[in-house]
Scaffold this active site. Sequence first.
Site, short mmCIF file in Angstrom:
data_model
loop_
_atom_site.label_atom_id
_atom_site.label_comp_id
_atom_site.label_asym_id
_atom_site.label_seq_id
_atom_site.Cartn_x
_atom_site.Cartn_y
_atom_site.Cartn_z
N GLU A 86 53.42 -3.88 49.03
CA GLU A 86 54.38 -4.59 48.18
C GLU A 86 54.34 -6.03 48.68
OE1 GLU A 86 56.10 -3.66 45.63
OE2 GLU A 86 55.55 -1.54 45.66
N SER A 87 54.21 -6.98 47.74
CA SER A 87 53.84 -8.33 48.20
C SER A 87 54.78 -9.46 47.77
CB SER A 87 52.42 -8.64 47.70
OG SER A 87 52.42 -8.77 46.28
N THR A 132 49.63 -11.61 56.42
CA THR A 132 50.09 -12.87 55.83
C THR A 132 50.55 -13.85 56.90
OG1 THR A 132 51.90 -13.81 54.54
CG2 THR A 132 52.30 -11.67 55.48
N ASP A 133 50.50 -15.14 56.59
CA ASP A 133 51.04 -16.14 57.52
C ASP A 133 52.56 -16.04 57.63
OD1 ASP A 133 51.71 -17.14 55.00
OD2 ASP A 133 50.88 -19.15 55.33
N GLU A 134 53.19 -15.31 56.68
CA GLU A 134 54.66 -15.27 56.67
C GLU A 134 55.24 -14.55 57.89
OE1 GLU A 134 56.40 -14.65 52.78
OE2 GLU A 134 54.58 -15.33 51.80
N TYR A 158 60.03 -8.66 53.33
CA TYR A 158 58.57 -8.58 53.12
C TYR A 158 57.84 -8.93 54.42
CZ TYR A 158 53.89 -10.35 51.96
OH TYR A 158 52.54 -10.61 51.96
N LYS A 162 55.45 -6.63 56.94
CA LYS A 162 54.05 -6.96 57.25
C LYS A 162 53.89 -7.13 58.78
CE LYS A 162 51.02 -7.61 54.79
NZ LYS A 162 50.02 -6.70 54.17
N ASP A 288 68.86 -21.38 45.63
CA ASP A 288 67.73 -21.17 46.54
C ASP A 288 67.55 -19.68 46.85
OD1 ASP A 288 65.59 -21.93 48.07
OD2 ASP A 288 66.76 -23.04 49.56
P1 NAD Z 1 49.47 -7.47 44.77
O1 NAD Z 1 50.93 -7.19 44.76
O2 NAD Z 1 48.87 -8.27 43.66
O3 NAD Z 1 48.65 -6.09 44.80
C1 NAD Z 1 49.03 -5.02 45.63
C2 NAD Z 1 48.21 -3.79 45.20
O4 NAD Z 1 48.58 -2.72 46.07
C3 NAD Z 1 48.50 -3.33 43.76
O5 NAD Z 1 47.30 -3.03 43.10
C4 NAD Z 1 49.35 -2.07 43.95
O6 NAD Z 1 49.18 -1.12 42.91
C5 NAD Z 1 48.81 -1.55 45.28
N1 NAD Z 1 49.78 -0.71 45.98
C6 NAD Z 1 51.09 -0.99 46.23
N2 NAD Z 1 51.67 0.05 46.87
C7 NAD Z 1 50.70 1.00 47.05
C8 NAD Z 1 50.68 2.27 47.64
N3 NAD Z 1 51.78 2.81 48.19
N4 NAD Z 1 49.51 2.96 47.65
C9 NAD Z 1 48.38 2.45 47.09
N5 NAD Z 1 48.37 1.23 46.50
C10 NAD Z 1 49.50 0.51 46.48
O7 NAD Z 1 49.19 -8.11 46.19
P2 NAD Z 1 48.19 -9.28 46.61
O8 NAD Z 1 48.84 -10.58 46.36
O9 NAD Z 1 46.86 -9.00 46.06
O10 NAD Z 1 48.16 -9.07 48.19
C11 NAD Z 1 47.23 -8.17 48.78
C12 NAD Z 1 47.44 -8.17 50.28
O11 NAD Z 1 47.25 -9.48 50.80
C13 NAD Z 1 48.83 -7.72 50.70
O12 NAD Z 1 48.71 -6.93 51.86
C14 NAD Z 1 49.55 -9.03 51.01
O13 NAD Z 1 50.54 -8.84 52.00
C15 NAD Z 1 48.39 -9.87 51.53
N6 NAD Z 1 48.53 -11.33 51.34
C16 NAD Z 1 48.80 -11.84 50.10
C17 NAD Z 1 48.88 -13.21 49.93
C18 NAD Z 1 49.14 -13.82 48.58
O14 NAD Z 1 49.29 -15.04 48.48
N7 NAD Z 1 49.14 -13.07 47.50
C19 NAD Z 1 48.71 -14.06 51.03
C20 NAD Z 1 48.43 -13.50 52.28
C21 NAD Z 1 48.35 -12.13 52.42
P1 TYD Z 2 55.79 -17.22 45.83
O1 TYD Z 2 54.68 -17.46 44.86
O2 TYD Z 2 56.80 -16.17 45.54
O3 TYD Z 2 55.10 -16.99 47.26
P2 TYD Z 2 55.80 -16.88 48.74
O4 TYD Z 2 57.25 -16.71 48.59
O5 TYD Z 2 55.13 -15.68 49.30
O6 TYD Z 2 55.42 -18.17 49.43
O7 TYD Z 2 56.57 -18.59 46.00
C1 TYD Z 2 55.93 -19.78 46.41
C2 TYD Z 2 56.99 -20.84 46.62
O8 TYD Z 2 57.58 -21.15 45.35
C3 TYD Z 2 58.13 -20.38 47.51
O9 TYD Z 2 58.58 -21.48 48.30
C4 TYD Z 2 59.22 -19.97 46.53
C5 TYD Z 2 58.99 -20.90 45.36
N1 TYD Z 2 59.34 -20.34 44.01
C6 TYD Z 2 60.19 -21.05 43.16
O10 TYD Z 2 60.66 -22.17 43.47
N2 TYD Z 2 60.49 -20.49 41.94
C7 TYD Z 2 59.99 -19.28 41.54
O11 TYD Z 2 60.31 -18.81 40.42
C8 TYD Z 2 59.11 -18.58 42.43
C9 TYD Z 2 58.54 -17.25 42.04
C10 TYD Z 2 58.81 -19.14 43.66
#
Ligand code: NAD
Ligand code: TYD
Length: 351
Positions: A86-87, A132-134, A158, A162, A288
């Site tokens: 869950e992301s 993630t960097d978070e 979240y 992680k 916020d």
């Molecule tokens: P996303 O939410 O787009 O995709 C997540 C995928 O995981 C989906 O296809 C979902 O169906 C699947 N999934 C969720 N729960 C599951 C479960 N219980 N069993 C099997 N599959 C399941 O996420 P994303 O943005 O592609 O991120 C992928 C990974 O990278 C995550 O681990 C996230 O923490 C990490 N990450 C994301 C970002 C970003 O900017 N998106 C940055 C750094 C790290």
């Molecule tokens: P997001 O794409 O949700 O990524 P993350 O929270 O993992 O960094 O958000 C990126 C930045 O944008 C974050 O500082 C929150 C802000 N944001 C808004 O200001 N409005 C929005 O509707 C969303 C989704 C994010």
Amino acid sequence: MNRNIIITGGAGFIGSHVVCLFVNKYPDYHIINVDKLTYAGNLANLTDIENAPNYTFIKADICDFDKMVSLFAEYNIDGVIHLAAESHVDRSIKDPFTFAHTNVIGTLSLLQAAKNQWKGNYADKRFYHISTDEVYGSLQFDGTFFTEDTAYSPHSPYSASKASSDHFVRAFHDTYGMPTVITNCSNNYGPYQFPEKLIPLFINNIRHSKPLPVYGKGENVRDWLYVVDHARAIDVIFHEGKIAETYNIGGFNEWKNIDLIKVIVKTVDRLLGNPDGHSLRLITYVTDRAGHDLRYAIDSNKLKKELGWEPSLQFEEGIEETVRWYLDNQEWLDNITSGEYEKYYQEMYKG
Ligand code: NAD
Ligand code: TYD
């Protein structure tokens, strides 16, 4: 070399790019995409490779330990690239249990299934966990960066989930000798991102002349990396990363939210043929996000120095390609944003 690799979360945003890269680049590998297809999973992200002979899709929940054990045995798995999670931070604030379950228990379930399958014989095995960097928390506006040595300090449910999953991965290396590697990446952008995240959400809202909800004053800073560059880094690290190491992945590309939003507005308006500045009126400052991290910035010099990876795309190019992709793929967007998601967005998320 033949390999049987499970990629989890391969129907999601980053996972689908990683699956396509591996299926196309490594015809000798069998890529098994394990995805539960939650709201964020979408098989339409994978049409390019869905019929490839070295690709198998399995709809399964990573938390289902018995199912994971049977998959590892059936496909004789020797590598894992774990992205399923869950992301979205805003969802984690509303529903932290789901995040703990999927991100922590799901990761543990995969680790334990790998351990059962490999039985201490770790030659040519690898468990690669995508984080993630978070997990590092939040920086001030002081020019500092997260390095691999930065102490964990997660603030959102979240990032807490992680961080916990990262600790389990390290524990499986330290306790059982499992060959693990972890990467912590900054914010990704590009095609196939679910339109609840900032960039695709705002592109879609501009398209429909809907408000652009800027959290707080829009002063928070994120480091943005093109998703294809992240997938390239994952390829390099899966093959060449040192066991038990952590690598930070980032773009050295920091943007204050409001400045990034203005670039998106300008680009979408230009590509739609609107007058310059036309959609700026949609910018709406809203309450916020609770616990909103001020600034993320990644130092990815270790990865550059040790494995030679660096981002290939300039941000201006990446954002142009991204906006074009969403405007050219409106059916993909509309399929996702209609129906259940629209209800969720209206009632719960921005309600
Ligand atoms: P996303 O939410 O787009 O995709 C997540 C995928 O995981 C989906 O296809 C979902 O169906 C699947 N999934 C969720 N729960 C599951 C479960 N219980 N069993 C099997 N599959 C399941 O996420 P994303 O943005 O592609 O991120 C992928 C990974 O990278 C995550 O681990 C996230 O923490 C990490 N990450 C994301 C970002 C970003 O900017 N998106 C940055 C750094 C790290
Ligand atoms: P997001 O794409 O949700 O990524 P993350 O929270 O993992 O960094 O958000 C990126 C930045 O944008 C974050 O500082 C929150 C802000 N944001 C808004 O200001 N409005 C929005 O509707 C969303 C989704 C994010």
